[in-house]
Each structure stands twice: as C-alpha cells, then as structure tokens.
Scaffold this motif. Structure first.
Motif, PDB file in Angstrom:
ATOM      1  N   ALA A 218       0.552  -1.117   0.112  1.00 33.18           N
ATOM      2  CA  ALA A 218       0.130   0.097   0.188  1.00 33.18           C
ATOM      3  C   ALA A 218       1.041   1.145  -0.440  1.00 33.18           C
ATOM      4  CB  ALA A 218      -1.274  -0.061   1.039  1.00 33.18           C
ATOM      5  N   MET A 219       1.628   0.864   0.711  1.00 34.09           N
ATOM      6  CA  MET A 219       2.996   2.381   0.898  1.00 34.09           C
ATOM      7  C   MET A 219       3.630   2.381  -0.232  1.00 34.09           C
ATOM      8  SD  MET A 219       4.527   1.721   4.769  1.00 34.09           S
ATOM      9  CE  MET A 219       5.738   3.030   5.246  1.00 34.09           C
ATOM     10  N   GLY A 220       3.771   2.014  -0.941  1.00 29.81           N
ATOM     11  CA  GLY A 220       4.250   1.872  -2.336  1.00 29.81           C
ATOM     12  C   GLY A 220       3.796   2.386  -3.245  1.00 29.81           C
ATOM     13  N   SER A 221       2.420   1.723  -3.239  1.00 27.63           N
ATOM     14  CA  SER A 221       1.968   2.179  -3.848  1.00 27.63           C
ATOM     15  C   SER A 221       1.273   3.336  -3.829  1.00 27.63           C
ATOM     16  CB  SER A 221       0.485   0.969  -3.874  1.00 27.63           C
ATOM     17  OG  SER A 221       0.230  -0.450  -5.042  1.00 27.63           O
ATOM     18  N   ARG A 222       0.896   3.534  -2.799  1.00 28.63           N
ATOM     19  CA  ARG A 222       0.872   5.093  -3.000  1.00 28.63           C
ATOM     20  C   ARG A 222       1.827   6.384  -3.222  1.00 28.63           C
ATOM     21  NH1 ARG A 222      -2.886   7.903   0.933  1.00 28.63           N
ATOM     22  NH2 ARG A 222      -3.473   5.708   1.224  1.00 28.63           N
ATOM     23  N   ALA A 223       2.918   6.351  -3.030  1.00 27.78           N
ATOM     24  CA  ALA A 223       4.556   6.708  -3.921  1.00 27.78           C
ATOM     25  C   ALA A 223       4.319   6.831  -5.419  1.00 27.78           C
ATOM     26  CB  ALA A 223       5.563   5.918  -3.062  1.00 27.78           C
ATOM     27  N   LEU A 224       3.747   5.816  -6.201  1.00 25.49           N
ATOM     28  CA  LEU A 224       4.281   5.877  -7.565  1.00 25.49           C
ATOM     29  C   LEU A 224       2.742   6.410  -7.877  1.00 25.49           C
ATOM     30  CD1 LEU A 224       5.245   2.042  -8.371  1.00 25.49           C
ATOM     31  CD2 LEU A 224       6.187   4.954  -7.846  1.00 25.49           C
ATOM     32  N   GLU A 225       1.335   6.439  -7.356  1.00 24.50           N
ATOM     33  CA  GLU A 225       0.211   6.942  -7.827  1.00 24.50           C
ATOM     34  C   GLU A 225       0.748   8.520  -7.786  1.00 24.50           C
ATOM     35  OE1 GLU A 225      -2.483   5.093  -5.433  1.00 24.50           O
ATOM     36  OE2 GLU A 225      -2.758   3.436  -6.205  1.00 24.50           O
ATOM     37  N   GLN A 226       1.049   8.999  -6.583  1.00 30.13           N
ATOM     38  CA  GLN A 226       1.202  10.303  -6.746  1.00 30.13           C
ATOM     39  C   GLN A 226       2.263  11.325  -6.816  1.00 30.13           C
ATOM     40  OE1 GLN A 226       0.797  12.036  -2.004  1.00 30.13           O
ATOM     41  NE2 GLN A 226      -0.821  10.690  -2.090  1.00 30.13           N
ATOM     42  N   ARG A 227       3.411  10.328  -7.243  1.00 32.24           N
ATOM     43  CA  ARG A 227       4.047  10.742  -7.916  1.00 32.24           C
ATOM     44  C   ARG A 227       5.042   9.881  -9.405  1.00 32.24           C
ATOM     45  NH1 ARG A 227       5.459  15.052  -5.253  1.00 32.24           N
ATOM     46  NH2 ARG A 227       6.918  15.208  -6.839  1.00 32.24           N
TER      47      ARG A 227
END
Length: 285
Positions: A218-227
């Motif tokens: 979830a943390m890695g996915s959020r970073a890729l989604e937002q950056r």
C-alpha cells in the motif's frame, strides 16, 4: 592455475561535509556524509602500479572543493557533479558511484539550528561513460499505529507459538529507495523527496493492516500513484514488535494497554513496487 582479478573498486568513504551559506543575516545549512567509489582499469594497481590511481585523499578534497565552488543544493545534483567529474577527468575510471546521506536540521532562527530526529535523506548516483543513474531515498522514518492492525490465518506447524491477534500495535522504521523514470535536466529532487515521504506516511496511516506485507504494498503503490517521476520503489520495513505484558500475576488485566517494545529479533519485510511501463533498471541499484 589461472588467477583472475574480479570486480573491484576503491574510494573514500563517509566524508563529513557541512556547508553553510552566509547570504545576509539568514544562513542556510546542509549536512552530508558523502562516499565515493571508483572502478575501471585498475588491474595494474593490484600488482603494485599506482600510475592510474587517483588517491582517496584527493577524492575527499574534491568533495570539499566542489562544495565551495558549486554549493550544495540537492544531494542528487551534488552527487551527479562529483560522479561525472571523476569519470570525465580520469582516463582509467569508467564507473563512479557517489552515495550521500543528508542529516536534517531544524531552523530555530536566522542562524540557529537543532539536529532533527526525523528521517535522513539519501541519494546514490552512478555514472558510466554511457549513462547516469540516480536513486533517491530515506531511512529512519519511524511509524506506529496503536490499532487497525491484525495478524492471523498464517501457516502453523510444530514450532509455531505466536498467538493470532485481531488488534495489535504495528510499528516499523521505514527505509525506502526509489528509482527515477528519467532524470532529464532538472528533476524536482526536493519536492519528490517530500512528496514520497508524505505518501508513505499517509498510506501507513490510512491502511487497515492484515500484515506488514500488505502495508508495504500500500505504501509503495501510494508513492507511485502520487509521484509520476518514480519508476519503482524499494521498501524495507522491520517489524518493531510490541508484545502485551502478562499482568495476570499481579491481579491486573491488560486490554491492549501495556506493551514491551523489543528491538531484536524482528521480522524484516522487504519488497519492490514498480510501474508496468517502468524503464529497465541498471544492473544494481
């Protein structure tokens, strides 16, 4: 019997650098630890011929001279300057890596600071004759949820003693490294660092966790989604265990209130989250 020299490199490790910008009464401060590693046509050096060796003391001096000449704005940009310099000016050096750790300080006044206990910012720059690669990162981001975390349904065998739980403390110390999709001419180094940090924290807070592996994804996915500038991100999440203390011998209950925090042994969860269309990664990052 044939004996061959394998992969090798050399350099100056952990050069401590503090750069102060005195632009009027308000000063700025950058505090870095810089490590340099060089590789290339160095076989002769391993036979006693130093004619192709740039001394590690010279590498250290270059770090300081470049800090004065060019300033230290972003760790990634400073690392690129150094790595490209070593490859471009040394005929026998075909590969250079500069690893940088920035130690954070909080401003107290125009020229006063306190050492920040927050995460360190990191960068690793690799330059060859053909390409430049930049990996950014952070370490020491300590996070904790007092609830919204479960762990059950796992494999049990004859050696399993861990009780299942539907309510536990989840704590970790995040280390993250992210590879850029493209470094171009002027990537948003600083904005990206803050944006990734914010995304990781937000995902940790927002995720109802059934395992630390789920939280990592979830943390890695959020970073890729937002950056969008990130190609992939690698996360290392140690499980900072908090175990309930048995207070029954004292005639007391313990409704998830009193814990003992242990530092070892600990579970270690690691994983990479990537975009499907991410450009190929260098051999090692």
């Amino acid at each position: 019997m044939a004996i061959t020299l394998g992969d090798n490199r050399y350099g100056k490790a952990e050069v401590r650098l503090v750069r102060v910008v005195r632009d009027g009464p308000r000063h700025d401060l950058r505090d870095l630890t810089v490590s340099v590693a060089l590789a290339g046509d160095l076989a002769a050096a391993h036979r006693g011929d130093n004619s192709g060796v740039l001394p590690t003391d010279t590498q250290k001096n270059t770090v300081y001279a470049f800090a004065k000449r060019y300033g230290v704005d972003e760790p990634e940009a400073f690392g690129l300057l150094l790595a490209r310099h070593f490859v471009d000016t040394q005929p026998g050096i075909h590969w250079a890596r500069v690893d940088l750790v920035e130690h954070p300080w909080s401003r107290l006044g125009p020229h006063s600071f306190s050492r920040d206990g927050g995460p360190t910012r990191q960068a690793s720059v690799t330059v060859t004759g053909e390409a430049s690669h930049v990996v950014s990162g952070l370490a020491g981001l300590v996070l904790l949820n007092t609830t919204d975390s479960e762990f059950h349904g796992y494999v049990r065998d004859g050696y399993t003693t861990l009780p299942e739980t539907t309510d536990r403390v989840l704590a970790t110390e995040v280390a993250a490294r992210w590879r850029w999709a493209s470094i171009g001419d002027g990537p948003p180094w600083g904005a990206s660092f803050q944006g990734v940090r914010d995304a990781l924290v937000a995902a940790f807070v927002d995720t109802y966790s059934y395992s630390l592996q789920q939280t990592l994804y979830a943390m890695g996915s959020r970073a890729l989604e937002q950056r969008e500038e990130l190609a992939e991100i690698r996360l290392t999440l140690p499980n900072k265990h908090h175990f309930l203390v048995d207070l029954a011998p004292f005639g007391l209950g313990n409704d998830n209130e009193v814990y003992v925090a242990t530092d070892r042994p600990y579970g270690l969860i690691e994983g990479t989250v990537s975009r499907d269309d991410a450009p190929p990664a260098p051999e090692a990052w």
